[in-house]
Write a protein that holds these residues in place. Structure first.
Motif, PDB file in Angstrom:
ATOM      1  N   LEU A   1       0.820  -1.213   0.000  1.00  0.00           N
ATOM      2  CA  LEU A   1       0.000   0.000   0.000  1.00  0.00           C
ATOM      3  C   LEU A   1       0.855   1.265   0.000  1.00  0.00           C
ATOM      4  O   LEU A   1       0.322   2.370   0.026  1.00  0.00           O
ATOM      5  CB  LEU A   1      -0.913   0.012   1.232  1.00  0.00           C
TER       6      LEU A   1
ATOM      7  N   ARG B   1      -7.072  -9.839   7.424  1.00  0.00           N
ATOM      8  CA  ARG B   1      -6.382  -8.881   6.548  1.00  0.00           C
ATOM      9  C   ARG B   1      -7.352  -8.180   5.603  1.00  0.00           C
ATOM     10  O   ARG B   1      -7.150  -7.015   5.262  1.00  0.00           O
ATOM     11  CB  ARG B   1      -5.294  -9.592   5.736  1.00  0.00           C
TER      12      ARG B   1
ATOM     13  N   VAL C   1      -7.281  -4.208   5.378  1.00  0.00           N
ATOM     14  CA  VAL C   1      -7.086  -3.484   4.120  1.00  0.00           C
ATOM     15  C   VAL C   1      -8.186  -2.441   3.945  1.00  0.00           C
ATOM     16  O   VAL C   1      -7.924  -1.279   3.601  1.00  0.00           O
ATOM     17  CB  VAL C   1      -7.055  -4.453   2.921  1.00  0.00           C
TER      18      VAL C   1
ATOM     19  N   GLN D   1      -7.467   1.526   3.840  1.00  0.00           N
ATOM     20  CA  GLN D   1      -7.818   2.273   2.640  1.00  0.00           C
ATOM     21  C   GLN D   1      -8.764   3.423   2.962  1.00  0.00           C
ATOM     22  O   GLN D   1      -8.646   4.511   2.396  1.00  0.00           O
ATOM     23  CB  GLN D   1      -8.421   1.342   1.596  1.00  0.00           C
TER      24      GLN D   1
END
Length: 259
Positions: free
Chosen positions: A57, A243, A247, A251
């Motif tokens: 990321l 996960r 995520v 985000q």
């Protein structure tokens, strides 16, 4: 390269700090420790492995090599009380979360030396990184990543929710960011709370300053979500599922409006 922490430089405004993932203990400290303490039971097990995806990321990552029993990087240098009225674990803890002694006999940690050798380098680097990101991008986003056993009677009652978000009562990040991250957490199948038992430790409270364009959130994970709490083994199936939620939360933290 520091010999007290691991560091990966990213190219986005996101920083992931993992202050309790370390497990090393210098021999001169280890020699004074009890058998129970040598097993470092209060480690945030496997958190760096769980968050390995954040490099993709574009995040900067910083994590210590040394155990929180050497020095707790998420406590203030004056060892001030972060949660008045509750059991405290301390800057250089002398008892485990369960209340068992960490040291043999009457050994007293050399707090000043540990601050100088282990605490200061981590915080100097974190400050440098955040200042650089604000200069480069106009803002910085700090995610302080933690985990803890689901049940620790000395520290909290009952079973901890899986996702424990802390923003120091809304003071460490813009409200819009907290709402966006919380929405993703609540959309998951995991039990979630914002500013509950864990409202953010020293790192979140000290560096999170929306007025200076630094936004910080702490996430304390209940370890049952990604590992076996009895064997301490990492569970790839549970971790993979978790996960997906992490995520989404990160985000949201990165993309949500900051005002």
């Amino acid at each position: 390269m520091s010999d007290v922490f691991r560091f990966h430089a990213g190219d986005t405004p996101l920083v992931v700090s993992i202050p309790h993932d370390g497990w090393r203990i210098p021999a001169d400290i280890l020699n004074h420790m009890t058998g129970v303490a040598r097993g470092i039971p209060d480690t945030d097990w496997h958190v760096a492995e769980l968050y390995g995806f954040v490099r993709e990321l574009g995040a900067t990552v910083i994590a210590p090599d040394y155990s929180r029993y050497v020095v707790d990087l998420n406590r203030p240098p004056d060892d001030g009380d972060l949660y008045p009225g509750r059991a405290a674990t301390g800057l250089c803890p002398t008892s485990t979360f369960a209340g068992e002694p960490i040291y043999l006999d009457d050994h007293v940690p050399d707090v000043a030396a540990r601050l100088r050798t282990y605490w200061a380098p981590y915080h100097d680097k974190l400050r440098e990184v955040l200042d650089g990101l604000v200069e480069r991008h106009g803002y910085a986003l700090l995610w302080d990543a933690h985990s803890i056993a689901s049940r620790v009677p000395r520290l909290f009652d009952g079973e901890l929710p899986v996702l424990n978000l802390g923003t120091f009562g809304g003071r460490s990040c813009a409200p819009a960011l907290a709402r966006a991250v919380l929405a993703e957490a609540e959309a998951s199948d995991y039990s979630t709370v914002l500013d509950g038992r864990f409202r953010g430790g020293y790192i979140t409270r000290h560096y999170g300053n929306p007025a200076a364009n630094v936004h910080a959130i702490q996430l304390e994970l209940a370890q049952r979500a990604y590992m076996d709490e009895q064997t301490l083994e990492f569970d790839t199936v549970r971790a993979g599922r978790l996960r997906e939620t992490l995520v989404n939360m990160l985000q949201a933290f990165v993309t949500a409006p900051r005002a």
